[in-house]
Design a protein around this motif. Structure first.
Motif, PDB file in Angstrom:
ATOM      1  N   MET A 122       5.075 -36.541  12.472  1.00 54.43           N
ATOM      2  CA  MET A 122       5.265 -35.925  13.795  1.00 54.43           C
ATOM      3  C   MET A 122       4.078 -36.125  14.736  1.00 54.43           C
ATOM      4  O   MET A 122       2.928 -36.055  14.326  1.00 54.43           O
ATOM      5  N   ASP A 123       4.403 -36.344  16.011  1.00 57.38           N
ATOM      6  CA  ASP A 123       3.388 -36.394  17.060  1.00 57.38           C
ATOM      7  C   ASP A 123       3.088 -34.993  17.586  1.00 57.38           C
ATOM      8  O   ASP A 123       1.959 -34.691  17.968  1.00 57.38           O
ATOM      9  N   ILE A 124       4.128 -34.164  17.653  1.00 63.11           N
ATOM     10  CA  ILE A 124       3.977 -32.769  18.117  1.00 63.11           C
ATOM     11  C   ILE A 124       4.744 -31.866  17.159  1.00 63.11           C
ATOM     12  O   ILE A 124       5.907 -32.132  16.833  1.00 63.11           O
ATOM     13  N   LYS A 125       4.091 -30.774  16.755  1.00 61.24           N
ATOM     14  CA  LYS A 125       4.723 -29.806  15.854  1.00 61.24           C
ATOM     15  C   LYS A 125       4.830 -28.459  16.580  1.00 61.24           C
ATOM     16  O   LYS A 125       3.814 -27.883  16.973  1.00 61.24           O
ATOM     17  N   LEU A 126       6.069 -27.990  16.770  1.00 64.22           N
ATOM     18  CA  LEU A 126       6.316 -26.740  17.490  1.00 64.22           C
ATOM     19  C   LEU A 126       6.905 -25.692  16.550  1.00 64.22           C
ATOM     20  O   LEU A 126       7.690 -26.022  15.657  1.00 64.22           O
ATOM     21  N   TYR A 127       6.515 -24.436  16.779  1.00 65.73           N
ATOM     22  CA  TYR A 127       7.115 -23.329  16.033  1.00 65.73           C
ATOM     23  C   TYR A 127       7.590 -22.296  17.047  1.00 65.73           C
ATOM     24  O   TYR A 127       6.807 -21.809  17.866  1.00 65.73           O
ATOM     25  N   VAL A 128       8.882 -21.989  17.006  1.00 65.60           N
ATOM     26  CA  VAL A 128       9.460 -21.002  17.929  1.00 65.60           C
ATOM     27  C   VAL A 128       9.409 -19.645  17.240  1.00 65.60           C
ATOM     28  O   VAL A 128      10.034 -19.426  16.203  1.00 65.60           O
ATOM     29  N   ASP A 129       8.631 -18.740  17.825  1.00 67.73           N
ATOM     30  CA  ASP A 129       8.321 -17.456  17.182  1.00 67.73           C
ATOM     31  C   ASP A 129       8.990 -16.305  17.936  1.00 67.73           C
ATOM     32  O   ASP A 129       8.608 -15.996  19.067  1.00 67.73           O
ATOM     33  N   THR A 130       9.985 -15.714  17.309  1.00 66.05           N
ATOM     34  CA  THR A 130      10.750 -14.637  17.959  1.00 66.05           C
ATOM     35  C   THR A 130      10.847 -13.440  17.007  1.00 66.05           C
ATOM     36  O   THR A 130      10.998 -13.620  15.798  1.00 66.05           O
ATOM     37  N   ASP A 131      10.764 -12.233  17.564  1.00 59.95           N
ATOM     38  CA  ASP A 131      10.804 -11.018  16.741  1.00 59.95           C
ATOM     39  C   ASP A 131      12.055 -10.968  15.871  1.00 59.95           C
ATOM     40  O   ASP A 131      13.134 -11.388  16.289  1.00 59.95           O
ATOM     41  N   ALA A 132      11.882 -10.404  14.677  1.00 56.24           N
ATOM     42  CA  ALA A 132      12.976 -10.343  13.698  1.00 56.24           C
ATOM     43  C   ALA A 132      14.196  -9.590  14.230  1.00 56.24           C
ATOM     44  O   ALA A 132      15.331  -9.971  13.943  1.00 56.24           O
ATOM     45  N   ASP A 133      13.984  -8.532  15.019  1.00 56.00           N
ATOM     46  CA  ASP A 133      15.131  -7.764  15.511  1.00 56.00           C
ATOM     47  C   ASP A 133      15.992  -8.604  16.457  1.00 56.00           C
ATOM     48  O   ASP A 133      17.227  -8.544  16.425  1.00 56.00           O
ATOM     49  N   LEU A 134      15.349  -9.423  17.281  1.00 55.91           N
ATOM     50  CA  LEU A 134      16.105 -10.308  18.176  1.00 55.91           C
ATOM     51  C   LEU A 134      16.849 -11.380  17.392  1.00 55.91           C
ATOM     52  O   LEU A 134      17.987 -11.725  17.699  1.00 55.91           O
ATOM     53  N   ARG A 135      16.203 -11.912  16.354  1.00 56.51           N
ATOM     54  CA  ARG A 135      16.813 -12.980  15.556  1.00 56.51           C
ATOM     55  C   ARG A 135      18.054 -12.486  14.820  1.00 56.51           C
ATOM     56  O   ARG A 135      19.074 -13.176  14.778  1.00 56.51           O
ATOM     57  N   ILE A 136      18.003 -11.267  14.263  1.00 57.70           N
ATOM     58  CA  ILE A 136      19.174 -10.756  13.532  1.00 57.70           C
ATOM     59  C   ILE A 136      20.320 -10.453  14.498  1.00 57.70           C
ATOM     60  O   ILE A 136      21.489 -10.715  14.196  1.00 57.70           O
ATOM     61  N   ILE A 137      19.988  -9.954  15.714  1.00 56.28           N
ATOM     62  CA  ILE A 137      21.041  -9.686  16.709  1.00 56.28           C
ATOM     63  C   ILE A 137      21.737 -10.990  17.109  1.00 56.28           C
ATOM     64  O   ILE A 137      22.964 -11.074  17.162  1.00 56.28           O
ATOM     65  N   ARG A 138      20.932 -12.036  17.376  1.00 54.14           N
ATOM     66  CA  ARG A 138      21.517 -13.331  17.744  1.00 54.14           C
ATOM     67  C   ARG A 138      22.375 -13.891  16.616  1.00 54.14           C
ATOM     68  O   ARG A 138      23.441 -14.454  16.855  1.00 54.14           O
ATOM     69  N   ARG A 139      21.891 -13.754  15.388  1.00 55.70           N
ATOM     70  CA  ARG A 139      22.639 -14.274  14.246  1.00 55.70           C
ATOM     71  C   ARG A 139      23.954 -13.513  14.069  1.00 55.70           C
ATOM     72  O   ARG A 139      24.993 -14.108  13.782  1.00 55.70           O
ATOM     73  N   LEU A 140      23.897 -12.192  14.250  1.00 55.86           N
ATOM     74  CA  LEU A 140      25.109 -11.365  14.154  1.00 55.86           C
ATOM     75  C   LEU A 140      26.156 -11.813  15.164  1.00 55.86           C
ATOM     76  O   LEU A 140      27.327 -12.012  14.828  1.00 55.86           O
ATOM     77  N   LEU A 141      25.713 -11.966  16.421  1.00 56.34           N
ATOM     78  CA  LEU A 141      26.634 -12.372  17.484  1.00 56.34           C
ATOM     79  C   LEU A 141      27.221 -13.757  17.217  1.00 56.34           C
ATOM     80  O   LEU A 141      28.422 -13.977  17.350  1.00 56.34           O
ATOM     81  N   ARG A 142      26.350 -14.697  16.825  1.00 57.82           N
ATOM     82  CA  ARG A 142      26.804 -16.077  16.589  1.00 57.82           C
ATOM     83  C   ARG A 142      27.792 -16.144  15.425  1.00 57.82           C
ATOM     84  O   ARG A 142      28.862 -16.756  15.539  1.00 57.82           O
ATOM     85  N   ASP A 143      27.436 -15.525  14.302  1.00 54.99           N
ATOM     86  CA  ASP A 143      28.264 -15.670  13.098  1.00 54.99           C
ATOM     87  C   ASP A 143      29.587 -14.907  13.181  1.00 54.99           C
ATOM     88  O   ASP A 143      30.584 -15.322  12.599  1.00 54.99           O
ATOM     89  N   THR A 144      29.604 -13.790  13.918  1.00 56.01           N
ATOM     90  CA  THR A 144      30.862 -13.053  14.048  1.00 56.01           C
ATOM     91  C   THR A 144      31.776 -13.700  15.098  1.00 56.01           C
ATOM     92  O   THR A 144      32.982 -13.800  14.906  1.00 56.01           O
ATOM     93  N   LYS A 145      31.176 -14.196  16.196  1.00 55.30           N
ATOM     94  CA  LYS A 145      31.989 -14.797  17.263  1.00 55.30           C
ATOM     95  C   LYS A 145      32.386 -16.240  16.961  1.00 55.30           C
ATOM     96  O   LYS A 145      33.534 -16.627  17.149  1.00 55.30           O
ATOM     97  N   GLU A 146      31.418 -17.041  16.510  1.00 52.72           N
ATOM     98  CA  GLU A 146      31.666 -18.476  16.368  1.00 52.72           C
ATOM     99  C   GLU A 146      32.124 -18.881  14.972  1.00 52.72           C
ATOM    100  O   GLU A 146      32.778 -19.896  14.807  1.00 52.72           O
ATOM    101  N   ARG A 147      31.764 -18.098  13.963  1.00 53.66           N
ATOM    102  CA  ARG A 147      32.058 -18.513  12.592  1.00 53.66           C
ATOM    103  C   ARG A 147      33.028 -17.580  11.874  1.00 53.66           C
ATOM    104  O   ARG A 147      33.277 -17.725  10.684  1.00 53.66           O
ATOM    105  N   GLY A 148      33.544 -16.605  12.635  1.00 53.35           N
ATOM    106  CA  GLY A 148      34.597 -15.737  12.104  1.00 53.35           C
ATOM    107  C   GLY A 148      34.187 -14.858  10.939  1.00 53.35           C
ATOM    108  O   GLY A 148      35.018 -14.439  10.126  1.00 53.35           O
ATOM    109  N   ARG A 149      32.906 -14.526  10.856  1.00 55.24           N
ATOM    110  CA  ARG A 149      32.434 -13.721   9.731  1.00 55.24           C
ATOM    111  C   ARG A 149      32.416 -12.248  10.098  1.00 55.24           C
ATOM    112  O   ARG A 149      32.377 -11.877  11.268  1.00 55.24           O
ATOM    113  N   THR A 150      32.448 -11.388   9.078  1.00 58.04           N
ATOM    114  CA  THR A 150      32.377  -9.947   9.328  1.00 58.04           C
ATOM    115  C   THR A 150      30.916  -9.543   9.504  1.00 58.04           C
ATOM    116  O   THR A 150      30.003 -10.193   8.977  1.00 58.04           O
ATOM    117  N   MET A 151      30.716  -8.442  10.230  1.00 63.60           N
ATOM    118  CA  MET A 151      29.363  -7.949  10.455  1.00 63.60           C
ATOM    119  C   MET A 151      28.685  -7.587   9.136  1.00 63.60           C
ATOM    120  O   MET A 151      27.510  -7.895   8.915  1.00 63.60           O
TER     121      MET A 151
END
Length: 211
Positions: A125-154
């Motif tokens: 790699m020429d550039i190495k990036l790390y996207v750092d986001t709080d755990a509470d935001l990450r779980i909310i985004r994952r919940l929304l994505r997986d229930t809406k887009e992947r048909g999974r239960t909460m």
């Protein structure tokens, strides 16, 4: 002599905003000059295992990825050679027969939760990036994505997060932050960081064109 493409690694936890950051960079340079390689495409082929065993796959563990194959493909692209990128089929938990033909371009973005974990990948790699986001935001985004887009239960999303995603993040993903050249807090909403990265990529492209 043709200039070597620029390889950018973008890591971070599930739901951190890696895809948004990637999209911002692609939008700036245009799809004609950027190749996007998702680490998720390089989960190991499991066609030799029975389906019941495949169901136990821990997709958040470094062992789930076929990094040898990924490195081989990245080296081909860096040497201006096309590849046939694999497609992973999550319904049967193994690699699909389908492939996606990819032509080499000036910029390669490698995006995935563990792209900074393997030293061999980091060295490319020429550039190495790390996207750092709080755990509470990450779980909310994952919940929304997986229930809406992947048909999974909460309940199933939360159970998987607590039992697998969170411990794997703490053990394997979060520690790779120390290898990053740039840490981007709050992902795609951090416009200043993305502008700086775009400027840096531009300068590397120009630098390589004079080599």
């Amino acid at each position: 002599m043709r200039k070597k493409p620029v390889l950018i690694g973008i890591a971070g936890g599930s739901g951190s905003g890696k895809t948004t950051v990637t999209r911002s960079i692609v939008n700036h340079f245009g799809e004609d000059s950027i190749v996007l390689i998702e680490q998720d495409s390089y989960y190991k082929d499991q066609s030799d295992k029975p389906f019941e065993e495949r169901l136990k796959t821990n997709y958040d563990h470094p062992f789930a990825f076929d990094n040898d194959y990924l490195i081989e493909h990245l080296q081909q692209l860096l040497n201006h050679k096309p590849i046939d990128k694999p497609v992973y089929d999550y319904t049967v938990h193994t690699r699909s027969e389908e492939v996606i033909h990819i032509e080499p371009k000036d910029v390669i973005i490698l995006e995935g939760i563990l792209v900074l974990e393997d030293e061999r990948l980091r060295n490319l790699m020429d550039i190495k990036l790390y996207v750092d986001t709080d755990a509470d935001l990450r779980i909310i985004r994952r919940l929304l994505r997986d229930t809406k887009e992947r048909g999974r239960t909460m309940d199933s999303v939360i159970e998987q997060y607590v039992s697998v995603v969170r411990p794997m993040h703490n053990q394997f993903i979060e520690p790779t932050k120390r290898y990053a050249d740039i840490i981007i807090p709050e992902g795609g909403s951090n416009v200043v960081a993305i502008d700086l990265i775009v400027t840096k990529i531009q300068s590397i492209i120009e630098q390589k064109s004079f080599l």
